[in-house]
Scaffold this motif. Structure first.
Motif, short mmCIF file in Angstrom:
data_model
loop_
_atom_site.label_atom_id
_atom_site.label_comp_id
_atom_site.label_asym_id
_atom_site.label_seq_id
_atom_site.Cartn_x
_atom_site.Cartn_y
_atom_site.Cartn_z
N THR A 262 0.99 -1.28 -0.07
CA THR A 262 0.07 0.05 0.01
C THR A 262 0.91 1.32 0.17
N ASN A 265 -2.80 5.76 -1.19
CA ASN A 265 -4.18 5.57 -0.92
C ASN A 265 -4.43 4.50 0.10
N GLN A 266 -3.80 4.30 1.08
CA GLN A 266 -3.87 3.04 1.92
C GLN A 266 -4.92 3.01 2.51
N PRO A 267 -5.76 4.07 3.18
CA PRO A 267 -6.76 3.52 4.29
C PRO A 267 -7.62 2.62 3.76
N GLY A 268 -8.40 3.09 2.63
CA GLY A 268 -9.56 2.27 1.96
C GLY A 268 -9.18 0.80 1.68
N THR A 269 -7.97 0.86 0.87
CA THR A 269 -7.48 -0.42 0.42
C THR A 269 -7.03 -1.39 1.49
N HIS A 270 -6.53 -0.97 2.54
CA HIS A 270 -5.91 -1.56 3.75
C HIS A 270 -7.18 -2.32 4.59
N ALA A 271 -8.26 -1.50 4.84
CA ALA A 271 -9.23 -1.97 5.38
C ALA A 271 -10.02 -2.72 4.86
N SER A 272 -10.13 -2.71 3.35
CA SER A 272 -10.91 -3.73 2.62
C SER A 272 -10.05 -5.13 2.63
#
Length: 388
Positions: A262, A265-272
């Motif tokens: 990541t 744009n980590q937050p969304g990708t990591h949460a998913s």
């Protein structure tokens, strides 16, 4: 007789055979019962390098939000475990195992002289080598070489979600497959080709026919009442449970989830990704309980490295060193193991020092889960941990 490699090069058939599930044969297994017999290890590779600090969050450390003003997890996005750390909210499906005392979180896992190359670092994890050492086989391949499974086992390991055999590369009886229907179809193709009588082809089929034997032995396709998530990792967990529903066994299942690389744009990708991990593992647990096998199953995550503590300018994180890893199962001793990361102790590169050598995790799996000596497999002695 023409060798397999030469035959494939001569006929141009390597692509066609590459599409088949792969079986790599080791020495013939004996019929004797071993300490490994009956106990399953499910390894989950978090491919790409999982960000440990946003997985197990040191929310009490003031440096956390200083280093991560944009991507640091806010209080409403976390599940507090104690007065120092919390889990990312996306991992909520794992909380029943935590509350039952069957989920352990091993903090600060890494190794000396960390390598921040994806390729080299995962090779170190897969082979259980030192950072300056190159080994030709996976650590589980060495285990099965010295501790062969009974002949009734269909395979040493099944690999799902990746063409890379990882810790069972280099000689284990490992089967790489994607889904039960495809595996059965391809096994039938091998059986049909076997009757064609070509001598050169017969040499290839002598090896590849293990695929058909494994398909029959595994009894792939058993249906479960457990509901699995519709995302890809949930599908892999369903395939694993349906495969394990058979009478004949395997000792290891390796699943892969990615990509955790990541950089932006980590937050969304990591949460998913964390949600997929937690949902899949919760369903895997339910499936293994349905099969009556949860008490004999241990699930462990691993990843080539963690991420750098300081966020980058793209809303992401770059390659780092240590990360926490999860261990869960019906006999796991749950809780937090290792030391909570101290963000005031970063090295000259801005990374955290390791506190638990990943080979200590492997030593625990070998000595306490399977009751086999760890040193012959790992090449040295490592202190086991207390999760089993």
């Amino acid at each position: 007789m023409m060798e397999r490699r030469g035959f494939l090069q001569l006929t141009g058939a390597s692509l066609a055979f590459g599409m088949l599930p792969r079986v790599v044969s080791a020495a013939t297994s004996s019929g004797a019962r071993t300490s490994i017999d009956g106990r399953l290890l499910v390894l989950v590779e978090l491919k790409g390098g999982n960000d440990g600090l946003n997985t197990l969050i040191p929310y009490r450390d003031p440096a956390y939000y200083t280093l991560r003003p944009q991507i640091g997890i806010k209080p409403e996005g976390m599940i507090q475990l104690d007065d120092k750390v919390a889990l990312h909210r996306a991992l909520q499906p794992l909380m029943p195992s935590w509350e039952e005392g069957r989920l352990a979180v091993v903090q600060g896992v890494g190794y000396p002289q960390p390598n921040l190359s994806h390729f080299r670092s995962i090779e170190i994890w897969d082979t259980a080598s030192r950072a300056d050492q190159y080994l030709p086989s996976g650590w589980l391949t060495r285990l099965f070489r010295d501790n062969p499974l009974p002949a009734r086992y269909a395979a040493d390991a099944i690999v799902l979600g990746s063409a890379d055999l990882g810790p069972v590369a280099g000689g284990a009886r490992a089967i790489a497959l994607d889904n039960p229907g495809q595996f059965n179809k391809q096994a039938k193709l091998v059986q049909a080709m076997a009757g064609q009588g070509d001598n050169a082809l017969g040499h290839v089929l002598k090896v590849e026919s293990d695929i058909a034997t494994a398909a029959r032995s595994l009894g792939i396709g058993g249906k479960l009442s457990t509901e699995f998530p519709s995302h890809n990792f949930g599908r892999l967990c369903r395939v694993a449970c349906e495969t394990l529903a058979s009478a004949s066994g395997v000792a290891v299942v390796r699943l892969t989830l990615g990509s955790f690389d990541t950089h932006q744009n980590q937050p969304g990708t990591h949460a998913s990704l964390l949600a997929q991990l937690a949902e899949g593992l919760a369903a895997l647990k339910a499936g293994m309980i349905e099969l009556g096998r949860w008490d004999d199953t241990l699930v462990a995550t691993y990843s080539e490295f963690g991420r750098r503590p300081k966020e980058n300018a793209s809303g992401g994180t770059d390659h780092g060193t240590v990360a926490p890893h999860f261990v869960l199962g019906g006999r796991v001793h749950g809780g937090l193991l290792g030391q909570t990361p101290d963000l005031s102790t970063l090295d000259a590169s801005g990374n955290l020092p390791y506190r638990v050598d990943f080979r200590q995790v492997y030593a625990t799996l070998l000595e306490r889960w399977w009751q086999v000596p760890a040193a012959p497999v790992l090449g040295a002695g490592f202190s086991p941990l207390e999760f089993v």
